[in-house]
Design an enzyme around this catalytic site. Sequence first.
Site, PDB file in Angstrom:
ATOM      1  N   PHE A 169     139.437  -2.879  79.018  1.00 53.05           N
ATOM      2  CA  PHE A 169     138.686  -3.520  80.093  1.00 53.05           C
ATOM      3  C   PHE A 169     138.467  -4.978  79.726  1.00 53.05           C
ATOM      4  CE2 PHE A 169     134.992  -5.063  82.342  1.00 53.05           C
ATOM      5  CZ  PHE A 169     135.281  -4.676  83.636  1.00 53.05           C
ATOM      6  N   ASP A 191     139.282  -9.545  72.391  1.00 54.08           N
ATOM      7  CA  ASP A 191     138.171  -9.477  73.341  1.00 54.08           C
ATOM      8  C   ASP A 191     136.982  -8.824  72.642  1.00 54.08           C
ATOM      9  OD1 ASP A 191     136.307  -8.852  75.277  1.00 54.08           O
ATOM     10  OD2 ASP A 191     137.759  -8.134  76.745  1.00 54.08           O
ATOM     11  N   LYS A 228     128.364 -11.049  76.747  1.00 57.21           N
ATOM     12  CA  LYS A 228     127.295 -10.031  76.708  1.00 57.21           C
ATOM     13  C   LYS A 228     126.121 -10.345  75.766  1.00 57.21           C
ATOM     14  CE  LYS A 228     129.465  -6.185  78.956  1.00 57.21           C
ATOM     15  NZ  LYS A 228     130.881  -5.923  79.083  1.00 57.21           N
TER      16      LYS A 228
HETATM   17  C1  LIG Z   1     131.913  -6.405  80.035  1.00 58.21           C
HETATM   18  C2  LIG Z   1     133.224  -6.758  79.492  1.00 58.21           C
HETATM   19  C3  LIG Z   1     133.993  -7.798  80.040  1.00 58.21           C
HETATM   20  C4  LIG Z   1     133.552  -8.523  81.282  1.00 58.21           C
HETATM   21  O1  LIG Z   1     132.388  -9.238  81.095  1.00 58.21           O
HETATM   22  P1  LIG Z   1     131.578  -9.788  82.359  1.00 58.21           P
HETATM   23  O2  LIG Z   1     130.475 -10.599  81.754  1.00 58.21           O
HETATM   24  O3  LIG Z   1     131.090  -8.592  83.115  1.00 58.21           O
HETATM   25  O4  LIG Z   1     132.506 -10.595  83.173  1.00 58.21           O
HETATM   26  C5  LIG Z   1     135.181  -8.126  79.413  1.00 58.21           C
HETATM   27  N1  LIG Z   1     135.608  -7.475  78.330  1.00 58.21           N
HETATM   28  C6  LIG Z   1     134.897  -6.473  77.775  1.00 58.21           C
HETATM   29  C7  LIG Z   1     135.419  -5.801  76.551  1.00 58.21           C
HETATM   30  C8  LIG Z   1     133.702  -6.068  78.348  1.00 58.21           C
HETATM   31  O5  LIG Z   1     133.012  -5.059  77.806  1.00 58.21           O
END
Ligand SMILES: *Cc1c(COP(=O)(O)O)cnc(C)c1O
Length: 411
Positions: free
Chosen positions: A143, A228, A257
């Site tokens: 994701f 990521d 986050k």
């Molecule tokens: C939550 C998340 C995103 C997206 O972040 P947003 O602040 O919601 O745009 C991208 N990569 C990972 C691994 C995530 O957990």
Amino acid sequence: MLDMNKNISFEKIKSLSEEFIMPTYRQSLCLEKGKGIYLYSTDGRVFLDFTSGIAVTNLGHCHPEIIDTICNQSNELMHASNLFYNKLQPQLAEQLVECTGLENAKCFFCNSGAEANEGMIKLARLWGSSTNRYEIITMKQSFHGRTLATLTATGQDKVKKGFGPLPEGFVYADYNKLDSVESLINSSTVAVMVESIQGEGGVIPADKIFLRKLRDLCDCNNILFLCDEVQAGIGRTGKWFGFQHADILPDVISSAKGLGNGFPIGALIAKAELANVFQPGNHATTFGGNPLSSAVSLKVIEIIKNNNLLNNAELIGLHLKSKLTKELSKYEWIDNIRGLGLMLGIVLNVEAIYLQKKLEENGLLAIATAGNILRMLPPMIISIEEANKSIDLIIKSCNDINDEMINLKKL
Ligand SMILES: *Cc1c(COP(=O)(O)O)cnc(C)c1O
């Protein structure tokens, strides 16, 4: 005008939401107050928060030092523009680079995880443009966000449906399978993008050996290793970043986050050789890293350091994992507990939503994900007493629904 905070009934909130908010979420509770690891709802209930706003409020709710920082910085300067120097942004960058272990790396600040990943993708493409390379290998079940590029990077069909035509240049490998990545490399490949632990995908840690071999594979083929760390980063797994469990260094890292503990901020951090790929005009943002968000993030890093919260995340995480593994093994509908630090998943062999609902009823908030996974992301400030209280509540909830769960269809 409605009273901003009080005297509005749950029914009114619900009807206003239905009338004016796009129905992108399935909401039930309305939360109005938080303190430490507790959340309070408008109907007077209290919950242990094992969501942390999805790995965001890692220092708990209403942390006094964060409140002070927001108040004080708001009194100085909230926002000017990236057209001007800002006292706090470079100090935050220095701290963040130090946390990554990359030498002479540089940061770009934005507002969210998707934006950080979008920036990381753009940086990789710009770097590859001189050799006509653009293709990025991402992982299945990954994701990476909801913008057009990041949802395309995401290795799940359900987030893409109906949004085509999607940007070109993304292919998907099996997570933790080096052969699968290797077989997708061709003369257009510019980068591999990977989460050190898949979050939404079901709390699946990357094998250390996989990450190390992936590092070598990228080096041998002159392709970038993009990591990521939006969910796993900023201490949640017991280290600043999840990749540090494998003792490797990515080329570019994305973060968001937990970086602002609820104040929106994202970042990408690129190693020295890539630190000047973006030049004036290549990439920019209005809000990213403004004085207020930078002040909050600097404070977040300081609080984690001063209170040894990496250590706490590691120790409480191990405690939760071993206790739950022992106590929950007797339920035939639970397979195992996996994850690192305070990024944990209870792996069921049935839908996890029923357990989520029962936990909520009993006073603990967690998140069902990927169908059969109950994801737990408690704040890094959690104490051993609070962890034990949570374990008791989880056991009670499992007991409460055991009869129903046994009869559910196995996934
Ligand atoms: C939550 C998340 C995103 C997206 O972040 P947003 O602040 O919601 O745009 C991208 N990569 C990972 C691994 C995530 O957990």
